[in-house]
Structure formats: structure tokens, C-alpha cells
Design a protein around this motif. Sequence first.
Motif, PDB file in Angstrom:
ATOM      1  N   PRO A 128      -4.320 -13.735  -0.428  1.00 17.73           N
ATOM      2  CA  PRO A 128      -3.658 -12.639  -1.147  1.00 17.73           C
ATOM      3  C   PRO A 128      -3.183 -11.502  -0.244  1.00 17.73           C
ATOM      4  CG  PRO A 128      -5.567 -13.378  -2.373  1.00 17.73           C
ATOM      5  CD  PRO A 128      -5.592 -14.095  -1.062  1.00 17.73           C
ATOM      6  N   GLU A 129      -3.976 -11.140   0.750  1.00 22.10           N
ATOM      7  CA  GLU A 129      -3.579 -10.036   1.636  1.00 22.10           C
ATOM      8  C   GLU A 129      -2.320 -10.392   2.430  1.00 22.10           C
ATOM      9  OE1 GLU A 129      -6.737 -11.598   2.101  1.00 22.10           O
ATOM     10  OE2 GLU A 129      -7.601 -10.324   0.547  1.00 22.10           O
ATOM     11  N   LYS A 130      -2.264 -11.621   2.914  1.00 18.09           N
ATOM     12  CA  LYS A 130      -1.107 -12.079   3.682  1.00 18.09           C
ATOM     13  C   LYS A 130       0.133 -12.167   2.781  1.00 18.09           C
ATOM     14  CE  LYS A 130       0.852 -13.828   7.371  1.00 18.09           C
ATOM     15  NZ  LYS A 130       1.152 -13.028   8.529  1.00 18.09           N
ATOM     16  N   ALA A 131      -0.065 -12.637   1.554  1.00 17.40           N
ATOM     17  CA  ALA A 131       1.051 -12.730   0.605  1.00 17.40           C
ATOM     18  C   ALA A 131       1.618 -11.346   0.309  1.00 17.40           C
ATOM     19  CB  ALA A 131       0.587 -13.406  -0.683  1.00 17.40           C
ATOM     20  N   GLU A 132       0.734 -10.377   0.144  1.00 14.16           N
ATOM     21  CA  GLU A 132       1.189  -9.013  -0.130  1.00 14.16           C
ATOM     22  C   GLU A 132       1.957  -8.443   1.062  1.00 14.16           C
ATOM     23  OE1 GLU A 132      -0.520  -4.665  -1.562  1.00 14.16           O
ATOM     24  OE2 GLU A 132      -1.928  -6.288  -1.177  1.00 14.16           O
ATOM     25  N   GLN A 133       1.453  -8.666   2.268  1.00 17.14           N
ATOM     26  CA  GLN A 133       2.143  -8.179   3.473  1.00 17.14           C
ATOM     27  C   GLN A 133       3.527  -8.803   3.586  1.00 17.14           C
ATOM     28  OE1 GLN A 133      -0.482  -9.313   6.622  1.00 17.14           O
ATOM     29  NE2 GLN A 133      -1.876  -7.593   6.310  1.00 17.14           N
ATOM     30  N   LYS A 134       3.593 -10.107   3.382  1.00 15.92           N
ATOM     31  CA  LYS A 134       4.867 -10.828   3.523  1.00 15.92           C
ATOM     32  C   LYS A 134       5.881 -10.336   2.487  1.00 15.92           C
ATOM     33  CE  LYS A 134       5.761 -15.556   4.918  1.00 15.92           C
ATOM     34  NZ  LYS A 134       5.995 -15.130   6.247  1.00 15.92           N
ATOM     35  N   SER A 135       5.445 -10.183   1.237  1.00 14.13           N
ATOM     36  CA  SER A 135       6.379  -9.740   0.211  1.00 14.13           C
ATOM     37  C   SER A 135       6.762  -8.271   0.399  1.00 14.13           C
ATOM     38  CB  SER A 135       5.814  -9.980  -1.188  1.00 14.13           C
ATOM     39  OG  SER A 135       4.758  -9.112  -1.475  1.00 14.13           O
ATOM     40  N   ASP A 136       5.813  -7.442   0.832  1.00 13.14           N
ATOM     41  CA  ASP A 136       6.127  -6.025   1.074  1.00 13.14           C
ATOM     42  C   ASP A 136       7.186  -5.865   2.163  1.00 13.14           C
ATOM     43  OD1 ASP A 136       4.344  -5.190  -0.861  1.00 13.14           O
ATOM     44  OD2 ASP A 136       2.825  -4.490   0.556  1.00 13.14           O
ATOM     45  N   ARG A 137       7.039  -6.611   3.246  1.00 12.85           N
ATOM     46  CA  ARG A 137       8.024  -6.529   4.337  1.00 12.85           C
ATOM     47  C   ARG A 137       9.404  -6.966   3.857  1.00 12.85           C
ATOM     48  NH1 ARG A 137       3.826  -8.699   7.842  1.00 12.85           N
ATOM     49  NH2 ARG A 137       4.730 -10.717   7.461  1.00 12.85           N
ATOM     50  N   PHE A 138       9.453  -8.052   3.093  1.00 12.28           N
ATOM     51  CA  PHE A 138      10.739  -8.538   2.609  1.00 12.28           C
ATOM     52  C   PHE A 138      11.341  -7.564   1.597  1.00 12.28           C
ATOM     53  CE2 PHE A 138      13.445 -11.581   0.157  1.00 12.28           C
ATOM     54  CZ  PHE A 138      14.333 -11.834   1.180  1.00 12.28           C
ATOM     55  N   ARG A 139      10.502  -7.025   0.738  1.00 15.33           N
ATOM     56  CA  ARG A 139      10.995  -6.051  -0.243  1.00 15.33           C
ATOM     57  C   ARG A 139      11.614  -4.842   0.455  1.00 15.33           C
ATOM     58  NH1 ARG A 139       7.810  -3.180  -5.294  1.00 15.33           N
ATOM     59  NH2 ARG A 139       9.615  -1.979  -5.989  1.00 15.33           N
ATOM     60  N   GLU A 140      10.965  -4.363   1.500  1.00 20.30           N
ATOM     61  CA  GLU A 140      11.504  -3.238   2.262  1.00 20.30           C
ATOM     62  C   GLU A 140      12.878  -3.563   2.813  1.00 20.30           C
ATOM     63  OE1 GLU A 140       8.630  -2.173   5.244  1.00 20.30           O
ATOM     64  OE2 GLU A 140       7.143  -1.594   3.720  1.00 20.30           O
ATOM     65  N   MET A 186      20.494  -0.385 -14.366  1.00 19.78           N
ATOM     66  CA  MET A 186      19.623  -0.274 -13.223  1.00 19.78           C
ATOM     67  C   MET A 186      18.230  -0.779 -13.602  1.00 19.78           C
ATOM     68  SD  MET A 186      18.804   3.076 -10.949  1.00 19.78           S
ATOM     69  CE  MET A 186      19.627   2.823  -9.417  1.00 19.78           C
ATOM     70  N   ILE A 187      17.641  -1.582 -12.761  1.00 20.85           N
ATOM     71  CA  ILE A 187      16.317  -2.138 -13.004  1.00 20.85           C
ATOM     72  C   ILE A 187      15.274  -1.102 -12.613  1.00 20.85           C
ATOM     73  CG2 ILE A 187      14.696  -3.936 -12.337  1.00 20.85           C
ATOM     74  CD1 ILE A 187      17.049  -5.818 -12.059  1.00 20.85           C
ATOM     75  N   ASN A 188      14.305  -0.882 -13.511  1.00 23.84           N
ATOM     76  CA  ASN A 188      13.307   0.143 -13.226  1.00 23.84           C
ATOM     77  C   ASN A 188      12.200  -0.378 -12.290  1.00 23.84           C
ATOM     78  OD1 ASN A 188      11.109  -0.996 -14.738  1.00 23.84           O
ATOM     79  ND2 ASN A 188      12.016  -0.194 -16.604  1.00 23.84           N
ATOM     80  N   GLU A 189      11.428   0.545 -11.770  1.00 23.69           N
ATOM     81  CA  GLU A 189      10.384   0.217 -10.787  1.00 23.69           C
ATOM     82  C   GLU A 189       9.316  -0.698 -11.359  1.00 23.69           C
ATOM     83  OE1 GLU A 189      10.007   0.665  -7.419  1.00 23.69           O
ATOM     84  OE2 GLU A 189      12.095   1.241  -7.629  1.00 23.69           O
ATOM     85  N   LYS A 190       8.985  -0.553 -12.625  1.00 20.13           N
ATOM     86  CA  LYS A 190       7.961  -1.401 -13.246  1.00 20.13           C
ATOM     87  C   LYS A 190       8.380  -2.873 -13.220  1.00 20.13           C
ATOM     88  CE  LYS A 190       5.101  -1.677 -17.360  1.00 20.13           C
ATOM     89  NZ  LYS A 190       4.777  -1.074 -18.654  1.00 20.13           N
ATOM     90  N   VAL A 191       9.641  -3.118 -13.513  1.00 18.58           N
ATOM     91  CA  VAL A 191      10.168  -4.481 -13.485  1.00 18.58           C
ATOM     92  C   VAL A 191      10.175  -5.017 -12.052  1.00 18.58           C
ATOM     93  CG1 VAL A 191      12.227  -5.889 -13.908  1.00 18.58           C
ATOM     94  CG2 VAL A 191      11.500  -4.189 -15.589  1.00 18.58           C
ATOM     95  N   LYS A 192      10.565  -4.183 -11.108  1.00 17.85           N
ATOM     96  CA  LYS A 192      10.561  -4.598  -9.702  1.00 17.85           C
ATOM     97  C   LYS A 192       9.155  -4.926  -9.235  1.00 17.85           C
ATOM     98  CE  LYS A 192      14.690  -2.066  -8.252  1.00 17.85           C
ATOM     99  NZ  LYS A 192      15.226  -1.031  -7.358  1.00 17.85           N
ATOM    100  N   GLU A 193       8.186  -4.113  -9.623  1.00 17.09           N
ATOM    101  CA  GLU A 193       6.788  -4.364  -9.247  1.00 17.09           C
ATOM    102  C   GLU A 193       6.329  -5.718  -9.790  1.00 17.09           C
ATOM    103  OE1 GLU A 193       4.720  -2.805  -7.158  1.00 17.09           O
ATOM    104  OE2 GLU A 193       6.354  -1.417  -6.725  1.00 17.09           O
ATOM    105  N   ALA A 194       6.646  -5.996 -11.044  1.00 13.82           N
ATOM    106  CA  ALA A 194       6.264  -7.272 -11.649  1.00 13.82           C
ATOM    107  C   ALA A 194       6.910  -8.438 -10.903  1.00 13.82           C
ATOM    108  CB  ALA A 194       6.642  -7.301 -13.127  1.00 13.82           C
ATOM    109  N   PHE A 195       8.170  -8.279 -10.527  1.00 14.80           N
ATOM    110  CA  PHE A 195       8.875  -9.320  -9.776  1.00 14.80           C
ATOM    111  C   PHE A 195       8.107  -9.664  -8.496  1.00 14.80           C
ATOM    112  CE2 PHE A 195      11.812 -10.687  -6.486  1.00 14.80           C
ATOM    113  CZ  PHE A 195      12.626 -11.598  -7.138  1.00 14.80           C
ATOM    114  N   TRP A 196       7.735  -8.633  -7.728  1.00 10.62           N
ATOM    115  CA  TRP A 196       7.057  -8.869  -6.455  1.00 10.62           C
ATOM    116  C   TRP A 196       5.632  -9.374  -6.648  1.00 10.62           C
ATOM    117  CZ3 TRP A 196       9.903  -9.826  -2.558  1.00 10.62           C
ATOM    118  CH2 TRP A 196      11.181  -9.270  -2.488  1.00 10.62           C
ATOM    119  N   GLU A 197       4.995  -9.006  -7.745  1.00 10.89           N
ATOM    120  CA  GLU A 197       3.673  -9.559  -8.045  1.00 10.89           C
ATOM    121  C   GLU A 197       3.768 -11.051  -8.329  1.00 10.89           C
ATOM    122  OE1 GLU A 197       2.288  -7.035 -11.198  1.00 10.89           O
ATOM    123  OE2 GLU A 197       1.873  -5.375  -9.815  1.00 10.89           O
ATOM    124  N   VAL A 198       4.826 -11.467  -9.007  1.00 17.77           N
ATOM    125  CA  VAL A 198       5.045 -12.893  -9.254  1.00 17.77           C
ATOM    126  C   VAL A 198       5.295 -13.612  -7.926  1.00 17.77           C
ATOM    127  CG1 VAL A 198       6.564 -14.613 -10.334  1.00 17.77           C
ATOM    128  CG2 VAL A 198       5.867 -12.578 -11.619  1.00 17.77           C
TER     129      VAL A 198
END
Length: 88
Positions: A26-38, A1-13
Motif C-alpha cells: 500500500p505505501e508503494k502504491a500510494e507513492q507511485k500514484s501520488d507522483r503520477f497525479r502530481e 470541473m471535477i471536484n477534489e472529492k471525485v479526484k481523490e476517489a479516482f486515485w484511491e481506486v
Amino acid sequence: MINEKVKEAFWEVVEDCLVEFHGLKPEKAEQKSDRFRERIEECRPRGSGSDIFYHSEPFQVACDLMEADLDLAKYRSEYDRILVRHNW
């Protein structure tokens, strides 16, 4: 199982790729990735192969989010710097 730290790094990339290669703020990129991650996390229940998504290339995930297929070879050195920055 992949831990949360690794997942966070993935989405930051992914977010850095959206900013650096696709020109998002940056704000738009974060919103877009957060929605997709959800959506990804909701569709893949824990314990049933949910981690397979995190074997994707973050560069390609960013391209898919923008519906723009960029040539990784053209951006390799910049992408490698992003990966190093996030210990990926």
C-alpha cells in the motif's frame, strides 16, 4: 470541473488496483500514484481541459503505471468491488 472529492476517489481506486492486481504494498502504491497525479496536475492547467484525464479507467491507469496490460475481464468482479468501496 471535477471536484477534489471525485479526484481523490479516482486515485484511491488506482492505488487499490496497484495493490490488488499488481502486488504492490500500500505505501508503494500510494507513492507511485501520488507522483503520477502530481505530473498529471502540473501538465494540465486548470480550465483548459484538465479534467479529461479523470474520464480514464482507473484500472487502466494502474496498468499503465506498472507497464503491465492486464485483461480487465479477468479481474472484473474484484475491480467492481473496488469501485463500489470508493463509490466510483
